[in-house]
Design a protein around this motif. Structure first.
Motif, short mmCIF file in Angstrom:
data_model
loop_
_atom_site.label_atom_id
_atom_site.label_comp_id
_atom_site.label_asym_id
_atom_site.label_seq_id
_atom_site.Cartn_x
_atom_site.Cartn_y
_atom_site.Cartn_z
N GLU A 1 10.81 3.31 4.70
CA GLU A 1 11.80 3.36 3.63
C GLU A 1 11.15 3.68 2.28
O GLU A 1 11.73 4.40 1.46
CB GLU A 1 12.55 2.04 3.55
N VAL A 2 9.96 3.14 2.03
CA VAL A 2 9.25 3.43 0.78
C VAL A 2 9.03 4.93 0.63
O VAL A 2 9.30 5.51 -0.43
CB VAL A 2 7.90 2.68 0.74
N PHE A 3 8.55 5.57 1.67
CA PHE A 3 8.29 7.01 1.59
C PHE A 3 9.59 7.83 1.58
O PHE A 3 9.66 8.89 0.97
CB PHE A 3 7.39 7.44 2.74
N HIS A 4 10.61 7.32 2.26
CA HIS A 4 11.88 8.03 2.29
C HIS A 4 12.52 8.08 0.91
O HIS A 4 13.09 9.11 0.51
CB HIS A 4 12.83 7.35 3.28
N THR A 5 12.42 6.99 0.16
CA THR A 5 13.08 6.91 -1.14
C THR A 5 12.21 7.40 -2.29
O THR A 5 12.74 7.84 -3.32
CB THR A 5 13.52 5.47 -1.43
N GLY A 6 10.88 7.32 -2.14
CA GLY A 6 10.03 7.64 -3.28
C GLY A 6 8.91 8.61 -3.02
O GLY A 6 8.12 8.91 -3.92
N GLY A 7 8.80 9.13 -1.80
CA GLY A 7 7.68 9.99 -1.46
C GLY A 7 7.83 11.42 -1.94
O GLY A 7 8.89 11.83 -2.42
N SER B 1 7.74 15.67 -1.53
CA SER B 1 8.32 16.60 -0.56
C SER B 1 7.27 17.18 0.38
O SER B 1 7.60 17.67 1.47
CB SER B 1 9.03 17.74 -1.29
N ASP B 2 5.98 17.12 -0.03
CA ASP B 2 4.92 17.67 0.83
C ASP B 2 4.30 16.58 1.73
O ASP B 2 3.30 16.82 2.38
CB ASP B 2 3.83 18.34 0.00
N GLN B 3 4.91 15.41 1.78
CA GLN B 3 4.47 14.37 2.70
C GLN B 3 5.35 14.37 3.96
O GLN B 3 6.54 14.66 3.89
CB GLN B 3 4.56 12.98 2.04
N SER B 4 4.72 14.05 5.09
CA SER B 4 5.46 13.92 6.35
C SER B 4 5.36 12.48 6.82
O SER B 4 4.29 11.87 6.76
CB SER B 4 4.87 14.85 7.42
N VAL B 5 6.48 11.94 7.30
CA VAL B 5 6.51 10.57 7.76
C VAL B 5 6.98 10.54 9.21
O VAL B 5 8.04 11.09 9.52
CB VAL B 5 7.43 9.69 6.89
N LEU C 1 0.84 -1.20 0.00
CA LEU C 1 0.00 0.00 0.00
C LEU C 1 0.87 1.25 0.00
O LEU C 1 0.57 2.22 -0.71
CB LEU C 1 -0.92 -0.01 1.22
N ALA C 2 1.93 1.25 0.78
CA ALA C 2 2.82 2.41 0.84
C ALA C 2 3.32 2.79 -0.55
O ALA C 2 3.38 3.97 -0.90
CB ALA C 2 3.99 2.13 1.78
N ARG C 3 3.67 1.79 -1.35
CA ARG C 3 4.17 2.06 -2.69
C ARG C 3 3.12 2.70 -3.59
O ARG C 3 3.46 3.33 -4.60
CB ARG C 3 4.69 0.77 -3.33
N ARG C 4 1.86 2.56 -3.22
CA ARG C 4 0.78 3.15 -4.00
C ARG C 4 0.33 4.50 -3.44
O ARG C 4 -0.57 5.14 -4.00
CB ARG C 4 -0.41 2.17 -4.06
N LEU C 5 0.92 4.92 -2.34
CA LEU C 5 0.56 6.20 -1.72
C LEU C 5 1.64 7.27 -1.86
O LEU C 5 1.42 8.41 -1.44
CB LEU C 5 0.26 6.00 -0.22
N VAL C 6 2.76 6.91 -2.45
CA VAL C 6 3.88 7.87 -2.50
C VAL C 6 3.56 9.11 -3.34
O VAL C 6 4.22 10.14 -3.19
CB VAL C 6 5.16 7.19 -3.03
N ASP C 7 2.56 9.02 -4.21
CA ASP C 7 2.22 10.17 -5.06
C ASP C 7 1.00 10.93 -4.56
O ASP C 7 0.56 11.89 -5.22
CB ASP C 7 1.96 9.70 -6.50
N VAL C 8 0.43 10.56 -3.42
CA VAL C 8 -0.74 11.26 -2.88
C VAL C 8 -0.26 12.52 -2.16
O VAL C 8 0.53 12.43 -1.22
CB VAL C 8 -1.53 10.36 -1.92
N PRO C 9 -0.73 13.68 -2.56
CA PRO C 9 -0.20 14.92 -1.98
C PRO C 9 -0.62 15.16 -0.53
O PRO C 9 -1.72 14.80 -0.12
CB PRO C 9 -0.78 16.01 -2.89
N GLY C 10 0.30 15.74 0.23
CA GLY C 10 -0.01 16.26 1.55
C GLY C 10 -0.24 15.24 2.63
O GLY C 10 -0.74 15.59 3.71
N LEU C 11 0.12 13.99 2.41
CA LEU C 11 -0.14 12.97 3.43
C LEU C 11 0.78 13.16 4.64
O LEU C 11 1.95 13.50 4.51
CB LEU C 11 0.08 11.57 2.87
#
Length: 271
Positions: free
Chosen positions: A129-135, A137-141, A108-118
């Motif tokens: 790691e998924v979000f760190h490498t592919g997320g 800039s407007d996402q916070s983890v 699921l994470a790999r399918r959310l990396v392009d959703v804005p503002g998460l």
């Protein structure tokens, strides 16, 4: 190399790493994929390993067994991908979402990396790691911290303390097993406690589980079936599972493997 010698080497590899892939074994031993599949069939028939799509993993022998992340990642990858794709449609831009540890939540994470503002909260190292490498800039983890388990989850008092201060729109929960008697379960006591903290902090709970989770009971219960607002499964879920979950959860979504579309949705009142 004789078949018996090759099978012994395969079994040793599975026990050492937790999981193997057919393609990798075929290349290593210089034989065809079909030969490796026959070897895995023979070992599976003896209960020495568990044959899965594309490979094999350590055989589950008790409620306390906890396969590693890599071992679980080769189990039902197609079904997990379809479940994740459908679950991603439940996420709106700008939401605060939590993803528990697990291979389906990692998908699921790999399918959310392009959703804005998460804003993403997770106790899973692979998910972070998924979000760190592919997320974006407007996402916070937010990674909870805690003690690392064999499945790469972070659990324990530090994780629970961090989670309890948060307020989340939705939690996507991966589980080890689902049964009518035990509900949603995990083989790890501290992971159960951490998942319960995530559930308490979220307005909505979505459980992601492929069909093999039905009837499987881990050592610790996370929650009763009725605590989930939505359960997303693939269409190989047995009829008994469809009936029980359809009666207990607010919405049961069954995703067809052939098309990736929703095959059925049952709405009701949790028992």
């Amino acid at each position: 190399m004789l078949a018996r010698q090759r099978q012994a080497a395969i079994l040793e590899r599975v026990r050492a790493t937790g999981g193997v892939r057919v393609s990798e074994l075929a290349a290593e031993f210089g034989v065809s994929d079909m030969t490796i599949r026959r070897d895995l069939d023979a070992l599976d028939a003896q209960g020495l390993l568990a044959k899965v799509h594309g490979g094999a993993t350590v055989a589950d022998t008790s409620a306390a067994d906890e396969p590693g992340f890599d071992a679980k990642s080769v189990r039902q990858p197609a079904e997990k991908g379809l479940i994740a794709t459908h679950a991603a449609r439940l996420v709106r831009p700008g939401a605060a979402v939590a993803l528990s540890a697990g291979t389906t939540t990692a998908a699921l994470a790999r399918r959310l990396v392009d959703v804005p503002g998460l804003t993403v909260v997770t106790n899973s190292l692979p998910v972070a790691e998924v979000f760190h490498t592919g997320g974006r800039s407007d996402q916070s983890v937010i990674l909870t911290g805690g003690v690392r388990t064999p499945s790469d989850a972070l659990v324990g008092p530090l994780a629970v303390a961090a989670i309890r201060s948060l307020h989340l729109d939705v939690l996507f929960l991966g589980v080890h097993g689902i049964s009518e008697r035990a509900g949603y379960t995990t083989p790890n006591l501290m992971e159960a406690e951490t998942n319960q903290a995530l559930m308490a902090s979220a307005d909505r709970l979505v459980v992601l589980a492929d069909h093999t989770k039905w009837g499987l009971v881990g050592l610790c219960s996370i929650g009763e079936l009725g605590c989930a607002d939505v359960v997303v499964v693939d269409d190989r879920l047995p009829e008994e599972g469809r009936r029980v979950l359809g009666e207990r959860v607010t919405e049961l979504i069954v995703v067809e493997r052939a098309t990736g579309n929703r095959a059925a949705a049952t709405e009701g009142t949790p028992a």
